[in-house]
Design an enzyme around this catalytic site. Structure first.
Site, PDB file in Angstrom:
ATOM      1  N   SER A  24      12.043  -7.578  10.962  1.00 33.80           N
ATOM      2  CA  SER A  24      12.542  -6.221  10.716  1.00 33.80           C
ATOM      3  C   SER A  24      14.061  -6.190  10.695  1.00 33.80           C
ATOM      4  O   SER A  24      14.673  -5.543   9.853  1.00 33.80           O
ATOM      5  CB  SER A  24      12.091  -5.275  11.826  1.00 33.80           C
ATOM      6  OG  SER A  24      10.717  -5.158  11.834  1.00 33.80           O
ATOM      7  N   ARG A  28      16.699  -5.412   7.538  1.00 36.30           N
ATOM      8  CA  ARG A  28      17.680  -4.326   7.614  1.00 36.30           C
ATOM      9  C   ARG A  28      19.095  -4.866   7.471  1.00 36.30           C
ATOM     10  O   ARG A  28      19.946  -4.237   6.841  1.00 36.30           O
ATOM     11  CB  ARG A  28      17.513  -3.573   8.936  1.00 36.30           C
ATOM     12  CG  ARG A  28      16.294  -2.662   8.910  1.00 36.30           C
ATOM     13  CD  ARG A  28      15.840  -2.291  10.300  1.00 36.30           C
ATOM     14  NE  ARG A  28      14.803  -1.267  10.300  1.00 36.30           N
ATOM     15  CZ  ARG A  28      13.509  -1.489  10.052  1.00 36.30           C
ATOM     16  NH1 ARG A  28      13.097  -2.711   9.749  1.00 36.30           N
ATOM     17  NH2 ARG A  28      12.635  -0.505  10.076  1.00 36.30           N
ATOM     18  N   GLN A 174       9.670   2.742   8.652  1.00 32.97           N
ATOM     19  CA  GLN A 174      10.101   2.527   7.268  1.00 32.97           C
ATOM     20  C   GLN A 174      10.438   3.851   6.591  1.00 32.97           C
ATOM     21  O   GLN A 174      11.428   3.948   5.866  1.00 32.97           O
ATOM     22  CB  GLN A 174       9.015   1.785   6.494  1.00 32.97           C
ATOM     23  CG  GLN A 174       8.828   0.365   7.017  1.00 32.97           C
ATOM     24  CD  GLN A 174       7.689  -0.359   6.339  1.00 32.97           C
ATOM     25  OE1 GLN A 174       6.952   0.221   5.548  1.00 32.97           O
ATOM     26  NE2 GLN A 174       7.538  -1.631   6.644  1.00 32.97           N
ATOM     27  N   ASP A 328       2.335  -4.108  15.597  1.00 28.21           N
ATOM     28  CA  ASP A 328       2.178  -5.434  14.993  1.00 28.21           C
ATOM     29  C   ASP A 328       1.467  -6.416  15.922  1.00 28.21           C
ATOM     30  O   ASP A 328       1.096  -7.511  15.504  1.00 28.21           O
ATOM     31  CB  ASP A 328       3.549  -6.016  14.606  1.00 28.21           C
ATOM     32  CG  ASP A 328       4.104  -5.332  13.363  1.00 28.21           C
ATOM     33  OD1 ASP A 328       3.307  -4.725  12.624  1.00 28.21           O
ATOM     34  OD2 ASP A 328       5.323  -5.408  13.144  1.00 28.21           O
ATOM     35  N   LYS A 355      -1.458  -1.943   6.379  1.00 36.15           N
ATOM     36  CA  LYS A 355      -0.474  -3.023   6.545  1.00 36.15           C
ATOM     37  C   LYS A 355      -0.715  -4.050   5.447  1.00 36.15           C
ATOM     38  O   LYS A 355      -1.367  -3.747   4.447  1.00 36.15           O
ATOM     39  CB  LYS A 355      -0.617  -3.640   7.940  1.00 36.15           C
ATOM     40  CG  LYS A 355      -0.228  -2.690   9.046  1.00 36.15           C
ATOM     41  CD  LYS A 355       1.281  -2.579   9.124  1.00 36.15           C
ATOM     42  CE  LYS A 355       1.719  -1.637  10.220  1.00 36.15           C
ATOM     43  NZ  LYS A 355       3.169  -1.512  10.277  1.00 36.15           N
ATOM     44  N   ARG A 359      -5.939  -4.296   8.569  1.00 33.89           N
ATOM     45  CA  ARG A 359      -6.044  -5.223   9.711  1.00 33.89           C
ATOM     46  C   ARG A 359      -7.242  -4.917  10.606  1.00 33.89           C
ATOM     47  O   ARG A 359      -7.771  -5.819  11.249  1.00 33.89           O
ATOM     48  CB  ARG A 359      -4.751  -5.220  10.535  1.00 33.89           C
ATOM     49  CG  ARG A 359      -3.642  -5.948   9.817  1.00 33.89           C
ATOM     50  CD  ARG A 359      -2.403  -6.165  10.648  1.00 33.89           C
ATOM     51  NE  ARG A 359      -1.448  -6.930   9.852  1.00 33.89           N
ATOM     52  CZ  ARG A 359      -0.133  -6.822   9.939  1.00 33.89           C
ATOM     53  NH1 ARG A 359       0.404  -5.995  10.800  1.00 33.89           N
ATOM     54  NH2 ARG A 359       0.639  -7.554   9.174  1.00 33.89           N
ATOM     55  N   ARG A 401      -0.204 -12.088   9.844  1.00 35.06           N
ATOM     56  CA  ARG A 401      -0.592 -11.925  11.249  1.00 35.06           C
ATOM     57  C   ARG A 401      -2.065 -12.263  11.477  1.00 35.06           C
ATOM     58  O   ARG A 401      -2.436 -12.740  12.544  1.00 35.06           O
ATOM     59  CB  ARG A 401      -0.265 -10.517  11.739  1.00 35.06           C
ATOM     60  CG  ARG A 401       1.221 -10.242  11.654  1.00 35.06           C
ATOM     61  CD  ARG A 401       1.714  -9.216  12.636  1.00 35.06           C
ATOM     62  NE  ARG A 401       3.031  -8.764  12.213  1.00 35.06           N
ATOM     63  CZ  ARG A 401       4.153  -9.438  12.424  1.00 35.06           C
ATOM     64  NH1 ARG A 401       4.135 -10.587  13.069  1.00 35.06           N
ATOM     65  NH2 ARG A 401       5.310  -8.967  11.991  1.00 35.06           N
TER      66      ARG A 401
END
Ligand code: DC
Length: 697
Positions: A24, A28, A174, A328, A355, A359, A401
């Site tokens: 993340s 950014r 986001q 997450d 996601k 998930r 993940r």
């Protein structure tokens, strides 16, 4: 990334590891650095596929970024173009799998005086964009979704914007970041209210760049605003902390592997909006010591140390306000729950359905497959822990993940789990499988207890673990669009065999020749010496074939690029190329078996293959599949006919060419896949292999 360690962790031994930079924050830093005035320096960035995609999109907007594809240690330098200085891009900006990249860029683009089209891969183009499109339109940006409403691809035309107070219905960092970036870019006040507090990396970094951000609890949630945006952003100079989400996988490994020492993950970002898993672990009886060592870019950074527990973790109830700060980590929690005592109940996590994969479904499906009792709820999961043996194949759904959590579980005692697409872990954790393989592994007794020959063994060519003597070769040939590659990959996965994609090897040679500057006109005259000078190699990563050129692994996107695709058929018709690649292809035989896929596997490369299959399908059906494969939706009859014509012409060219014409081996079993579901094709081939095995016993 392992700093100390050994064969095992006998009593009291310490193991210390580091994880890649936070995804993340890296994303950014790239976008904010591109909006700053002057050069930003960012150390410790994640060189994963998502940031690479964002970096390429920014390069398309005229932003100069140095060091993104460099060594893990080198710094990134971003020459910012100011708040509204991005350049009109020449082509479409492809964010591939990166949701953060697409949504944050859309926000920043809303204020730029230009028009850009954003798109992504199959998974990203099915994720919701409406939640950013709405507020950005209300600020004055013109946004057109070019395919399905509320999805990528979308065209953003930016310009002057009006202030906005946005009330979101989901806590989404986001969405919040997209609105903040639009406001800061356009120089207008913005405020975002969320039902719960979401991660605040953007706010912290904006503050580090001189923006005054106002945040606090309000009725019904949490509010973040920039009431008076500055006229410029100061460049960043920071180290990206290690990714807490990546660290969480290693903590879970330490707990589940039952190793007797302690594991420390160093230099991890400890932002409170990200570490919500820690109090949940405490409730499970898993103590993690947290030692803050400093800050980076306004973010707390420190070490996490977990001592292996005396007994199994306890089941927990998790939901509501706890979820955003551990969203997450739900996959990690799910695998811990699979080994916990009791039933773990996770609720309030509906967001996980949009996601990189759904998930909740992916976790439920895979856990069930390996033998865990799971109930899928609309917004969560109920998982009944078990101490029984867990074995089977986990499907990744293109989600890093999901791949990593089943990889971790598979590396712990009592488990034999194959992961179908380990390479997806590169999105956030390059080097994950290498690190996992170097951690102290399961005990010898556990290995003896295994029931199946695993894909990992196959990848390693681990002949000792191979219950079969010799390597059984399955040759799968067929025309373009006959379903060869999907079928071959699936058959290899089902059988735990290696998969040789010979087309990729021809593609590598083509790329090598293009990179050496061999002009199209002289491709046919390429000499054996020139070919020998190309260092093409095939390696077996975690269950996957990797093609290497001159000592570097060729990324998939380069292998499948337009320039390679346009020339590969010409290159593959050169006699010296065909003979030069024979040994390399044959060297793929190792372990239990090999599924070799191509045009001449059964006839030339492996004439003594035990199983030979020739796949075919009606040209119109092949055409339809190819169009769908390209990501276009439901082709009409005219489009199918035009593509079928192209395929017929290519078939004719392929079967009439002088060198290695496409011809099926006389002893190949022909399977017409026209009316068959993929599973049926795979089943038929697997049955042929099983029969061949019985005969050879
Ligand atoms: O399957 P693919 O599209 O990746 O194959 C690339 C090219 O290589 C295609 O033009 C066919 C050719 N090829 C070949 O001639 N012989 C093989 N064994 C595999 C591929």
């Amino acid at each position: 990334m392992i700093e100390t360690g050994g064969e095992a962790l006998p009593g009291g031994r310490e193991l210390s590891v580091r994880v890649p930079g936070d995804k993340s924050i890296t994303q950014r830093a790239l976008i904010l650095g591109a909006l700053a005035e002057g050069e930003s320096r960012i150390g410790g960035v994640l060189r994963g596929e998502d940031p690479l995609a964002t970096g390429r999109a920014l390069a398309g907007l005229g932003v100069e970024i140095r060091g993104l594809e460099g060594s893990p240690e080198s710094d990134l330098r971003i020459r910012g173009r100011g708040l509204r200085g991005w350049r009109q891009p020449d082509g479409v900006l492809d964010l591939e799998n990166s949701g953060t990249g697409a949504r944050l860029l859309a926000g920043a683009l809303a204020a730029q005086p230009l028009t850009a089209v954003l798109t992504g891969d199959e998974s990203l183009t099915s994720r919701p964009m409406e939640r950013i499109v709405g507020p950005l339109r209300r600020m004055g940006a013109a946004i057109d979704c070019l395919g399905v409403p509320g999805r990528l691809p979308m065209r953003v035309t930016g310009g002057p914007l009006v202030p906005l107070c946005h009330r979101g219905t989901v806590a989404s960092a986001q969405v919040k970041s997209a609105v903040l970036l639009a406001g800061v870019g356009a120089g207008v006040a913005v405020e975002v209210c969320e039902p719960r507090r979401s991660r605040d990396h953007s706010e912290l970094m904006l503050e580090a760049m001189g923006v005054s951000v106002v945040a606090g609890a309000v009725e019904g949630g949490w509010s973040v605003g920039v009431p008076a945006p500055p006229t410029r952003l100061a460049p960043l100079d920071m180290e990206v902390p290690g990714d807490f989400s990546s660290a969480a996988f290693l903590l879970a490994w330490a707990v589940l592997s039952g190793c007797r020492g302690a594991l420390t993950v160093r230099g991890v970002g400890l932002n409170g909006t990200r570490t919500g898993l820690l109090p949940v672990l405490a409730r499970m009886g898993i103590g993690v010591d947290v030692a803050q060592r400093g800050t980076a870019g306004g973010e707390p950074v420190g070490d996490l140390r977990v001592a292996a527990p005396m007994g199994p973790p306890r089941a927990v109830e998790v939901g509501g306000a706890e979820i955003p700060a551990m969203i997450d980590e739900v996959p990690v929690l799910a695998i811990l729950a699979a080994r916990a005592e009791g039933v773990t109940r996770i609720t309030g996590a509906r967001e996980l359905r949009v996601k990189e994969s759904d998930r909740l479904t992916a976790l439920a499906l895979n856990l069930r497959r390996i033998g865990v009792a799971v109930e899928e709820l609309p917004d969560g999961l109920e998982i009944e822990g078990t101490r029984g043996r867990l074995a089977g194949a986990a499907e990744c759904f293109g989600d890093h993940r999901i791949a990593m959590c089943f990889g971790v579980l598979g590396a712990t005692p009592g488990c034999d789990i194959r992961v179908d697409d380990p390479g997806v872990a590169d999105v956030s954790f390059p080097g994950f499988w290498k690190l996992l393989a170097r951690l102290p592994h399961r005990s010898a007794s556990d290995r003896r207890g295994r029931t199946a020959y695993t894909r990992r063994d196959a990848a390693r060519g681990d002949a000792a673990a191979n219950p079969e003597a010799g390597c059984l070769v399955v040759a799968i040939d067929g025309s373009a669009g006959s379903g060869k590659s999907t079928t071959a990959a699936a058959v290899a996965f089902r059988l735990g065999f290696r998969h040789l994609d010979s087309g990729a090897v021809y593609r590598a040679v083509t790329l090598g020749l293009i990179e050496r500057g061999t002009a199209d006109a002289v491709l046919e005259e390429v000499t054996p010496e020139e070919l020998a000078a190309l260092e093409i190699d095939v390696k077996w990563g975690e269950g996957r074939m990797e093609v290497w050129l001159d000592g570097n692994r060729i990324p998939e996107r380069d292998l499948r690029s337009e320039r390679v695709t346009a020339r590969v058929s010409q290159v593959s018709a050169i006699p010296a190329v065909r003979s030069g690649l024979l040994d390399l292809q044959r060297s793929a035989r190792a372990g239990a078996g090999l599924v070799a896929e191509g045009r001449d596997m059964g006839s030339v490369v492996f004439p003594d293959a035990k199983v030979k299959v020739h796949l075919d399908a009606d040209p119109r059906e092949r055409a339809r599949r190819r169009i769908l494969q390209r990501g276009e939706r439901s082709p009409g009859p005219a489009e199918i006919e035009a593509e079928a014509d192209r395929l017929r012409r290519r078939d004719e060219r392929d079967s009439s060419r002088r060198v290695a014409p496409l011809r099926r081996a006389p002893d190949a079993v022909v399977i017409d896949t026209t009316g068959l579901e993929p599973d049926e094709q795979i089943d038929r081939i697997v049955r042929l292999v099983e029969k061949a095995r019985r005969v050879s016993r």
